[in-house]
Design a protein around this motif. Structure first.
Motif, PDB file in Angstrom:
ATOM      1  N   GLN A  66      -1.700  -9.788   6.764  1.00 52.44           N
ATOM      2  CA  GLN A  66      -0.782  -8.643   6.964  1.00 52.44           C
ATOM      3  C   GLN A  66      -1.651  -7.397   7.168  1.00 52.44           C
ATOM      4  O   GLN A  66      -1.188  -6.444   7.888  1.00 52.44           O
ATOM      5  CB  GLN A  66       0.138  -8.716   6.069  1.00 52.44           C
TER       6      GLN A  66
ATOM      7  N   LEU B 100      -3.024  -7.022  10.578  1.00 48.37           N
ATOM      8  CA  LEU B 100      -2.226  -6.570  11.299  1.00 48.37           C
ATOM      9  C   LEU B 100      -1.853  -5.185  11.258  1.00 48.37           C
ATOM     10  O   LEU B 100      -1.961  -4.413  12.254  1.00 48.37           O
ATOM     11  CB  LEU B 100      -0.845  -7.504  11.294  1.00 48.37           C
ATOM     12  N   LYS B 101      -1.615  -4.652  10.332  1.00 49.49           N
ATOM     13  CA  LYS B 101      -1.387  -3.151   9.839  1.00 49.49           C
ATOM     14  C   LYS B 101      -2.613  -2.386  10.395  1.00 49.49           C
ATOM     15  O   LYS B 101      -2.425  -1.390  11.167  1.00 49.49           O
ATOM     16  CB  LYS B 101      -1.182  -2.776   8.650  1.00 49.49           C
ATOM     17  N   THR B 102      -3.896  -2.857  10.251  1.00 50.55           N
ATOM     18  CA  THR B 102      -5.010  -2.242  10.506  1.00 50.55           C
ATOM     19  C   THR B 102      -5.256  -2.406  12.237  1.00 50.55           C
ATOM     20  O   THR B 102      -5.462  -1.018  12.815  1.00 50.55           O
ATOM     21  CB  THR B 102      -6.353  -2.856  10.096  1.00 50.55           C
ATOM     22  N   ARG B 103      -4.953  -3.313  12.849  1.00 52.08           N
ATOM     23  CA  ARG B 103      -4.902  -3.527  14.418  1.00 52.08           C
ATOM     24  C   ARG B 103      -3.700  -2.519  14.805  1.00 52.08           C
ATOM     25  O   ARG B 103      -4.131  -1.911  15.939  1.00 52.08           O
ATOM     26  CB  ARG B 103      -4.689  -4.802  14.801  1.00 52.08           C
ATOM     27  N   ASP B 104      -2.383  -2.552  14.274  1.00 48.55           N
ATOM     28  CA  ASP B 104      -1.546  -1.431  14.808  1.00 48.55           C
ATOM     29  C   ASP B 104      -1.865  -0.179  14.571  1.00 48.55           C
ATOM     30  O   ASP B 104      -1.716   0.678  15.569  1.00 48.55           O
ATOM     31  CB  ASP B 104      -0.119  -1.725  14.023  1.00 48.55           C
ATOM     32  N   TYR B 105      -2.616   0.173  13.610  1.00 48.21           N
ATOM     33  CA  TYR B 105      -2.917   1.730  13.288  1.00 48.21           C
ATOM     34  C   TYR B 105      -3.989   1.961  14.141  1.00 48.21           C
ATOM     35  O   TYR B 105      -3.755   2.985  14.745  1.00 48.21           O
ATOM     36  CB  TYR B 105      -3.436   1.745  11.870  1.00 48.21           C
TER      37      TYR B 105
ATOM     38  N   TYR C 252      -4.529   0.914  17.218  1.00 45.91           N
ATOM     39  CA  TYR C 252      -3.811   0.998  18.461  1.00 45.91           C
ATOM     40  C   TYR C 252      -3.039   2.217  18.473  1.00 45.91           C
ATOM     41  O   TYR C 252      -3.186   3.038  19.699  1.00 45.91           O
ATOM     42  CB  TYR C 252      -2.791  -0.304  18.749  1.00 45.91           C
ATOM     43  N   ASN C 253      -2.179   2.495  17.480  1.00 42.63           N
ATOM     44  CA  ASN C 253      -1.484   3.976  17.548  1.00 42.63           C
ATOM     45  C   ASN C 253      -2.507   5.087  17.756  1.00 42.63           C
ATOM     46  O   ASN C 253      -2.258   5.986  18.331  1.00 42.63           O
ATOM     47  CB  ASN C 253      -0.560   3.905  16.496  1.00 42.63           C
TER      48      ASN C 253
END
Length: 109
Positions: A67, A70-75, A77-78
């Motif tokens: 989890q 995933l949060k790090t990858r989303d961050y 990307y953003n």
């Protein structure tokens, strides 16, 4: 940077783990966290089999890690998208400024 033995105790079992001296406190903190998670799960689930408790805690930790990844990858990307937008805005502002400057320099006929 040589590893040194560190004695830890988790769920009534003693272990000696080799660890770089600068990581000793982190190792002890991790061992304490694992001990607490095992104890909490034992109390919540009424499971007494140590091996089963260890596997459940390991699965929970792996899930939490997934989890967080995933949060790090989303961050990331953003942030990448925001940086691209900022670059485009700066490039457009520079382009506009160049056009304004060129108009001001043009001699009047």
């Amino acid at each position: 940077m040589s590893a040194q033995p560190v004695d830890i105790q988790i769920f009534g079992r003693s272990m000696r783990v080799n660890c770089p001296p600068e990581q000793r406190e982190a190792l002890l903190a991790s061992a304490a966290e694992l001990e607490q998670r095992l104890q909490d799960l034992k109390e919540r689930s009424r499971v007494s089999n140590t091996e089963q408790l260890v596997f459940i805690v390991a699965l929970n930790i792996c899930h939490e890690l997934a989890q967080e990844k995933l949060k790090t990858r989303d961050y990331a990307y953003n942030m990448e998208q925001k940086i691209k937008l900022l670059q485009q805005t700066i490039e457009q502002a520079l382009h506009d400024q160049t056009r304004i400057t060129e108009r001001q320099v043009t001699p009047i006929e």
